[in-house]
Motif scaffolding. Structure first.
Motif, PDB file in Angstrom:
ATOM      1  N   ALA A  97       0.835  -1.209   0.000  1.00  0.00           N
ATOM      2  CA  ALA A  97       0.000   0.000   0.000  1.00  0.00           C
ATOM      3  C   ALA A  97       0.867   1.255   0.000  1.00  0.00           C
ATOM      4  O   ALA A  97       0.547   2.234  -0.690  1.00  0.00           O
ATOM      5  CB  ALA A  97      -0.932  -0.011   1.205  1.00  0.00           C
ATOM      6  N   TRP A  98       1.963   1.242   0.742  1.00  0.00           N
ATOM      7  CA  TRP A  98       2.881   2.397   0.735  1.00  0.00           C
ATOM      8  C   TRP A  98       3.488   2.609  -0.649  1.00  0.00           C
ATOM      9  O   TRP A  98       3.607   3.739  -1.118  1.00  0.00           O
ATOM     10  CB  TRP A  98       3.983   2.229   1.777  1.00  0.00           C
ATOM     11  N   ILE A  99       3.889   1.514  -1.299  1.00  0.00           N
ATOM     12  CA  ILE A  99       4.428   1.626  -2.661  1.00  0.00           C
ATOM     13  C   ILE A  99       3.386   2.251  -3.579  1.00  0.00           C
ATOM     14  O   ILE A  99       3.688   3.135  -4.385  1.00  0.00           O
ATOM     15  CB  ILE A  99       4.863   0.247  -3.200  1.00  0.00           C
ATOM     16  N   PHE A 100       2.127   1.802  -3.460  1.00  0.00           N
ATOM     17  CA  PHE A 100       1.048   2.323  -4.295  1.00  0.00           C
ATOM     18  C   PHE A 100       0.847   3.815  -4.080  1.00  0.00           C
ATOM     19  O   PHE A 100       0.782   4.587  -5.035  1.00  0.00           O
ATOM     20  CB  PHE A 100      -0.241   1.552  -3.995  1.00  0.00           C
ATOM     21  N   PHE A 101       0.768   4.253  -2.831  1.00  0.00           N
ATOM     22  CA  PHE A 101       0.513   5.666  -2.565  1.00  0.00           C
ATOM     23  C   PHE A 101       1.719   6.546  -2.883  1.00  0.00           C
ATOM     24  O   PHE A 101       1.552   7.678  -3.342  1.00  0.00           O
ATOM     25  CB  PHE A 101       0.043   5.870  -1.121  1.00  0.00           C
ATOM     26  N   VAL A 102       2.909   6.046  -2.689  1.00  0.00           N
ATOM     27  CA  VAL A 102       4.100   6.807  -3.072  1.00  0.00           C
ATOM     28  C   VAL A 102       4.137   6.960  -4.595  1.00  0.00           C
ATOM     29  O   VAL A 102       4.435   8.039  -5.111  1.00  0.00           O
ATOM     30  CB  VAL A 102       5.382   6.138  -2.527  1.00  0.00           C
ATOM     31  N   ALA A 103       3.805   5.886  -5.323  1.00  0.00           N
ATOM     32  CA  ALA A 103       3.757   5.973  -6.782  1.00  0.00           C
ATOM     33  C   ALA A 103       2.679   6.944  -7.234  1.00  0.00           C
ATOM     34  O   ALA A 103       2.870   7.701  -8.191  1.00  0.00           O
ATOM     35  CB  ALA A 103       3.507   4.596  -7.381  1.00  0.00           C
ATOM     36  N   LEU A 104       1.553   6.941  -6.529  1.00  0.00           N
ATOM     37  CA  LEU A 104       0.474   7.868  -6.862  1.00  0.00           C
ATOM     38  C   LEU A 104       0.917   9.316  -6.668  1.00  0.00           C
ATOM     39  O   LEU A 104       0.684  10.168  -7.516  1.00  0.00           O
ATOM     40  CB  LEU A 104      -0.756   7.569  -6.001  1.00  0.00           C
ATOM     41  N   LEU A 105       1.594   9.588  -5.571  1.00  0.00           N
ATOM     42  CA  LEU A 105       2.050  10.950  -5.284  1.00  0.00           C
ATOM     43  C   LEU A 105       3.202  11.396  -6.176  1.00  0.00           C
ATOM     44  O   LEU A 105       3.300  12.561  -6.543  1.00  0.00           O
ATOM     45  CB  LEU A 105       2.452  11.074  -3.820  1.00  0.00           C
ATOM     46  N   LEU A 106       4.084  10.476  -6.521  1.00  0.00           N
ATOM     47  CA  LEU A 106       5.272  10.837  -7.293  1.00  0.00           C
ATOM     48  C   LEU A 106       5.089  10.762  -8.804  1.00  0.00           C
ATOM     49  O   LEU A 106       5.964  11.229  -9.540  1.00  0.00           O
ATOM     50  CB  LEU A 106       6.444   9.941  -6.892  1.00  0.00           C
ATOM     51  N   SER A 107       3.983  10.208  -9.275  1.00  0.00           N
ATOM     52  CA  SER A 107       3.850   9.975 -10.709  1.00  0.00           C
ATOM     53  C   SER A 107       3.862  11.274 -11.519  1.00  0.00           C
ATOM     54  O   SER A 107       4.550  11.352 -12.541  1.00  0.00           O
ATOM     55  CB  SER A 107       2.585   9.169 -11.001  1.00  0.00           C
ATOM     56  N   VAL A 108       3.149  12.285 -11.101  1.00  0.00           N
ATOM     57  CA  VAL A 108       3.122  13.542 -11.866  1.00  0.00           C
ATOM     58  C   VAL A 108       4.441  14.309 -11.751  1.00  0.00           C
ATOM     59  O   VAL A 108       4.988  14.741 -12.772  1.00  0.00           O
ATOM     60  CB  VAL A 108       1.905  14.402 -11.461  1.00  0.00           C
ATOM     61  N   PRO A 109       5.024  14.492 -10.536  1.00  0.00           N
ATOM     62  CA  PRO A 109       6.313  15.195 -10.487  1.00  0.00           C
ATOM     63  C   PRO A 109       7.431  14.479 -11.252  1.00  0.00           C
ATOM     64  O   PRO A 109       8.239  15.136 -11.908  1.00  0.00           O
ATOM     65  CB  PRO A 109       6.637  15.264  -8.997  1.00  0.00           C
TER      66      PRO A 109
END
Length: 145
Positions: A97-109
């Motif tokens: 879940a942490w990997i998923f949310f970090v990817a979600l937050l970092l995908s646009v930057p």
């Protein structure tokens, strides 16, 4: 009274529904694996800095959002055949879940950074063929289709 048999408060799933749920899960898994394969192919074109590079925020997000999706599909199949739900807690699920949310937050930057980095390296952006297609970067404008 319902025709479903209950065992310790858990509704048992008939065998034909177990097979149906498993087949649907396998179909979803194959579709997800195909999408992830395409995303990783695009991601590797960026890593290798080929003549044509495909990248967008979706490539990054799909690549790192796959593990939690795979775990959820595996849990559905496990629950079908063990007649007991698999708990969604623990270190593995928390980590995924942490990997998923970090990817979600970092995908646009990350996408914006890669866009600037590729343009600084001499790549040009081709026009998109559709709204959902990833950005196509090429070294030579003749490579744009």
């Amino acid at each position: 009274m319902s025709n479903k048999i209950k065992n310790n408060g858990i509704t048992l799933i008939p065998f034909w529904k177990k097979i149906l749920y498993s087949l649907i899960s396998l179909l979803c898994l194959f579709i997800m694996m195909f999408v992830v394969f395409l995303s990783w192919r695009d991601f590797m074109s960026l890593v290798n800095l080929k003549e044509k590079v495909y990248f967008s925020w979706r490539v990054f997000f799909i690549s790192f959002g796959f593990p939690i999706s795979f775990h959820l599909l595996f849990s559905i199949m496990y629950a079908c055949f063990s007649d007991s739900p698999r708990p969604y807690r623990g270190r593995v699920v928390n980590f995924l879940a942490w990997i998923f949310f970090v990817a979600l937050l970092l995908s646009v930057p990350v996408s914006l950074y890669v866009d600037n980095k590729l343009k600084y390296s001499g790549y040009i952006t081709c026009s998109k063929k559709s709204l959902i297609a990833p950005n196509e970067y090429v070294k030579n404008s003749k490579l744009c289709n």
